[in-house]
Design a protein around this motif. Structure first.
Motif, PDB file in Angstrom:
ATOM      1  N   THR A 123      -4.123  19.980  -6.077  1.00 35.84           N
ATOM      2  CA  THR A 123      -4.737  18.662  -6.098  1.00 35.84           C
ATOM      3  C   THR A 123      -4.213  17.861  -4.918  1.00 35.84           C
ATOM      4  N   LEU A 124      -5.100  17.456  -4.046  1.00 34.51           N
ATOM      5  CA  LEU A 124      -4.711  16.669  -2.883  1.00 34.51           C
ATOM      6  C   LEU A 124      -5.178  15.233  -3.094  1.00 34.51           C
ATOM      7  N   TYR A 125      -4.248  14.347  -3.412  1.00 33.02           N
ATOM      8  CA  TYR A 125      -4.572  12.952  -3.647  1.00 33.02           C
ATOM      9  C   TYR A 125      -4.403  12.145  -2.366  1.00 33.02           C
ATOM     10  N   TYR A 126      -5.311  11.222  -2.135  1.00 38.21           N
ATOM     11  CA  TYR A 126      -5.036  10.129  -1.211  1.00 38.21           C
ATOM     12  C   TYR A 126      -5.120   8.863  -2.044  1.00 38.21           C
ATOM     13  N   ILE A 127      -3.997   8.234  -2.286  1.00 36.58           N
ATOM     14  CA  ILE A 127      -3.918   7.079  -3.175  1.00 36.58           C
ATOM     15  C   ILE A 127      -3.634   5.857  -2.317  1.00 36.58           C
ATOM     16  N   SER A 128      -4.526   4.888  -2.373  1.00 44.18           N
ATOM     17  CA  SER A 128      -4.478   3.787  -1.424  1.00 44.18           C
ATOM     18  C   SER A 128      -4.704   2.452  -2.114  1.00 44.18           C
ATOM     19  N   ASP A 129      -4.132   1.387  -1.533  1.00 42.88           N
ATOM     20  CA  ASP A 129      -4.425   0.043  -2.018  1.00 42.88           C
ATOM     21  C   ASP A 129      -5.537  -0.602  -1.195  1.00 42.88           C
ATOM     22  N   SER A 130      -6.286   0.217  -0.505  1.00 43.19           N
ATOM     23  CA  SER A 130      -7.384  -0.257   0.329  1.00 43.19           C
ATOM     24  C   SER A 130      -8.583   0.651   0.174  1.00 43.19           C
ATOM     25  N   GLU A 131      -9.781   0.106   0.379  1.00 41.87           N
ATOM     26  CA  GLU A 131     -10.997   0.898   0.324  1.00 41.87           C
ATOM     27  C   GLU A 131     -11.216   1.691   1.613  1.00 41.87           C
ATOM     28  N   ASN A 132     -10.407   1.404   2.645  1.00 34.35           N
ATOM     29  CA  ASN A 132     -10.617   2.050   3.937  1.00 34.35           C
ATOM     30  C   ASN A 132     -10.409   3.557   3.848  1.00 34.35           C
ATOM     31  N   ARG A 133     -11.311   4.294   4.452  1.00 30.33           N
ATOM     32  CA  ARG A 133     -11.169   5.748   4.494  1.00 30.33           C
ATOM     33  C   ARG A 133     -10.302   6.143   5.683  1.00 30.33           C
ATOM     34  N   ILE A 134      -9.739   7.315   5.591  1.00 32.26           N
ATOM     35  CA  ILE A 134      -8.993   7.844   6.725  1.00 32.26           C
ATOM     36  C   ILE A 134      -9.806   8.952   7.375  1.00 32.26           C
ATOM     37  N   THR A 135      -9.394   9.357   8.556  1.00 32.36           N
ATOM     38  CA  THR A 135     -10.030  10.465   9.243  1.00 32.36           C
ATOM     39  C   THR A 135      -9.933  11.721   8.393  1.00 32.36           C
ATOM     40  N   ALA A 136     -11.009  12.471   8.337  1.00 37.66           N
ATOM     41  CA  ALA A 136     -11.025  13.764   7.649  1.00 37.66           C
ATOM     42  C   ALA A 136     -10.701  13.643   6.165  1.00 37.66           C
ATOM     43  N   TRP A 137     -11.218  12.571   5.524  1.00 37.04           N
ATOM     44  CA  TRP A 137     -11.033  12.381   4.082  1.00 37.04           C
ATOM     45  C   TRP A 137     -11.478  13.607   3.298  1.00 37.04           C
ATOM     46  N   SER A 138     -12.420  14.362   3.803  1.00 35.26           N
ATOM     47  CA  SER A 138     -12.958  15.513   3.082  1.00 35.26           C
ATOM     48  C   SER A 138     -11.891  16.568   2.780  1.00 35.26           C
ATOM     49  N   GLN A 139     -10.773  16.533   3.483  1.00 36.53           N
ATOM     50  CA  GLN A 139      -9.705  17.491   3.202  1.00 36.53           C
ATOM     51  C   GLN A 139      -8.995  17.183   1.886  1.00 36.53           C
ATOM     52  N   PHE A 140      -9.117  15.940   1.413  1.00 36.39           N
ATOM     53  CA  PHE A 140      -8.517  15.584   0.144  1.00 36.39           C
ATOM     54  C   PHE A 140      -9.513  15.824  -0.984  1.00 36.39           C
ATOM     55  N   THR A 141      -9.030  16.369  -2.096  1.00 29.78           N
ATOM     56  CA  THR A 141      -9.929  16.647  -3.206  1.00 29.78           C
ATOM     57  C   THR A 141     -10.196  15.415  -4.058  1.00 29.78           C
ATOM     58  N   LYS A 142      -9.303  14.438  -4.028  1.00 25.50           N
ATOM     59  CA  LYS A 142      -9.495  13.233  -4.823  1.00 25.50           C
ATOM     60  C   LYS A 142      -8.971  12.011  -4.071  1.00 25.50           C
ATOM     61  N   LYS A 143      -9.660  10.902  -4.242  1.00 26.85           N
ATOM     62  CA  LYS A 143      -9.215   9.648  -3.638  1.00 26.85           C
ATOM     63  C   LYS A 143      -9.185   8.581  -4.724  1.00 26.85           C
ATOM     64  N   ILE A 144      -8.079   7.890  -4.822  1.00 24.47           N
ATOM     65  CA  ILE A 144      -7.899   6.836  -5.805  1.00 24.47           C
ATOM     66  C   ILE A 144      -7.504   5.562  -5.080  1.00 24.47           C
ATOM     67  N   THR A 145      -8.143   4.449  -5.434  1.00 26.49           N
ATOM     68  CA  THR A 145      -7.671   3.156  -4.936  1.00 26.49           C
ATOM     69  C   THR A 145      -7.159   2.337  -6.116  1.00 26.49           C
ATOM     70  N   TYR A 146      -6.205   1.475  -5.834  1.00 25.22           N
ATOM     71  CA  TYR A 146      -5.560   0.730  -6.903  1.00 25.22           C
ATOM     72  C   TYR A 146      -5.174  -0.657  -6.419  1.00 25.22           C
ATOM     73  N   SER A 147      -4.803  -1.499  -7.363  1.00 23.04           N
ATOM     74  CA  SER A 147      -4.245  -2.811  -7.043  1.00 23.04           C
ATOM     75  C   SER A 147      -3.016  -3.038  -7.915  1.00 23.04           C
ATOM     76  N   VAL A 148      -2.131  -3.912  -7.443  1.00 24.93           N
ATOM     77  CA  VAL A 148      -0.893  -4.224  -8.157  1.00 24.93           C
ATOM     78  C   VAL A 148      -0.850  -5.722  -8.413  1.00 24.93           C
ATOM     79  N   ASP A 149      -0.604  -6.107  -9.682  1.00 26.48           N
ATOM     80  CA  ASP A 149      -0.561  -7.532  -9.996  1.00 26.48           C
ATOM     81  C   ASP A 149       0.846  -8.097  -9.768  1.00 26.48           C
ATOM     82  N   THR A 150       1.021  -9.357 -10.096  1.00 25.11           N
ATOM     83  CA  THR A 150       2.298 -10.026  -9.821  1.00 25.11           C
ATOM     84  C   THR A 150       3.439  -9.493 -10.677  1.00 25.11           C
TER      85      THR A 150
END
Length: 206
Positions: free
Chosen positions: A43-70
Motif C-alpha cells: 500500500t503506497l499512501y500519499y497523505i496530505s493536508d492539501s488537495e495539491n497533487r504531486i508529480t507522478a501521483w499514479s505511482q501511489f495506490t491511495k491518496k488521502i487528504t486530511y485536516s487538523v483542528d485546534t
C-alpha cells in the motif's frame, strides 16, 4: 521533510515492503519508477493536508487528504482513487494525531468491499460512505457519537451493522441507512435522536 524522491528509490522492494506513507504536503518531485516492481499487495499512501497533487501521483495506490483542528484531532476529507477495489483500513494516527472524524471521504467508492474503522473515531459525517455499492457490513466503534445524514445511503449490498456493547452513539442522521438490505439492527441505549427516514426503505427489516 522529504521534498524529492529519486528514480528507482524503492525499486524492487517486492518481498517485504508492505506500506510506504508520506505525511504532509512535502513531496514535490517523484522520480520515474520510484516504486518500480513493488508487490501489488503493498500500500503506497500519499497523505496530505492539501488537495495539491504531486508529480507522478499514479505511482501511489491511495491518496488521502486530511485536516487538523485546534485540538489536534484529524478529519479524513478525501480518498482516492474512487475505483479502489478491496478492503480498506482507516489509519488511527496521522502525524502523531488521532483520526477522530470522517468527512464524505469515501462517497461513491463503489468497489470498496470493507472498511475497518479505528477505535479513535467519534464522528462519521454526512454521506461518508454513500453509494459504496460493494460494502456489505460495518462495525461502528464505541466512541462514535454521531452518524450523519445519508452516511450509508445507496450501499445496496449492505446487510449488517454492528454497534459495540459500550457504544456512545447519540445521533443517527436523516436517511443514514436508507435502502439497505439489513434484516435487523440493535441500537445502543445511548441513542437519543433518529433522523427522518434513517432506516427507510430497508425492505428486508423484520
Amino acid at each position: 521533510s522529504v521534498n524529492s524522491i529519486g528514480q528507482y528509490a524503492f525499486n524492487d522492494c517486492s518481498n517485504n515492503l508492505a506500506t510506504v506513507a508520506f505525511l504532509g504536503n512535502t513531496v514535490n518531485n517523484l522520480g520515474d519508477n520510484a516504486f518500480n516492481d513493488i508487490s501489488h499487495d503493498s500500500t503506497l499512501y500519499y497523505i496530505s493536508d492539501s488537495e495539491n497533487r504531486i508529480t507522478a501521483w499514479s505511482q501511489f495506490t491511495k491518496k488521502i487528504t486530511y485536516s487538523v483542528d485546534t485540538a489536534n484531532n484529524v478529519t479524513l476529507n478525501t480518498f482516492e482513487p474512487k475505483n479502489y477495489a478491496g478492503p480498506f483500513v482507516v489509519l488511527s494516527l496521522i502525524g502523531g494525531n488521532q483520526v477522530t472524524s470522517i468527512a464524505n471521504a469515501f462517497t461513491q467508492c463503489t468497489d470498496i468491499t470493507s472498511i475497518h474503522l479505528p477505535d479513535s473515531i467519534t464522528s462519521i459525517a454526512d454521506s461518508a460512505f454513500q453509494a459504496c455499492e460493494e460494502l456489505t457490513s460495518i462495525n461502528i466503534p464505541d466512541a462514535v457519537t454521531f452518524i450523519g445524514s445519508k452516511t450509508f445511503d445507496g450501499c445496496i449490498a449492505f446487510t449488517s451493522i454492528t454497534f459495540g456493547i459500550n457504544s456512545q452513539l447519540e445521533t443517527i442522521g436523516e436517511l443514514a441507512f436508507d435502502g439497505l438490505s439489513i434484516e435487523s439492527v440493535f441500537l445502543p441505549k445511548s441513542v437519543k435522536t433518529i433522523g427522518r427516514g434513517a432506516f427507510g426503505a430497508c425492505k428486508d427489516m423484520k
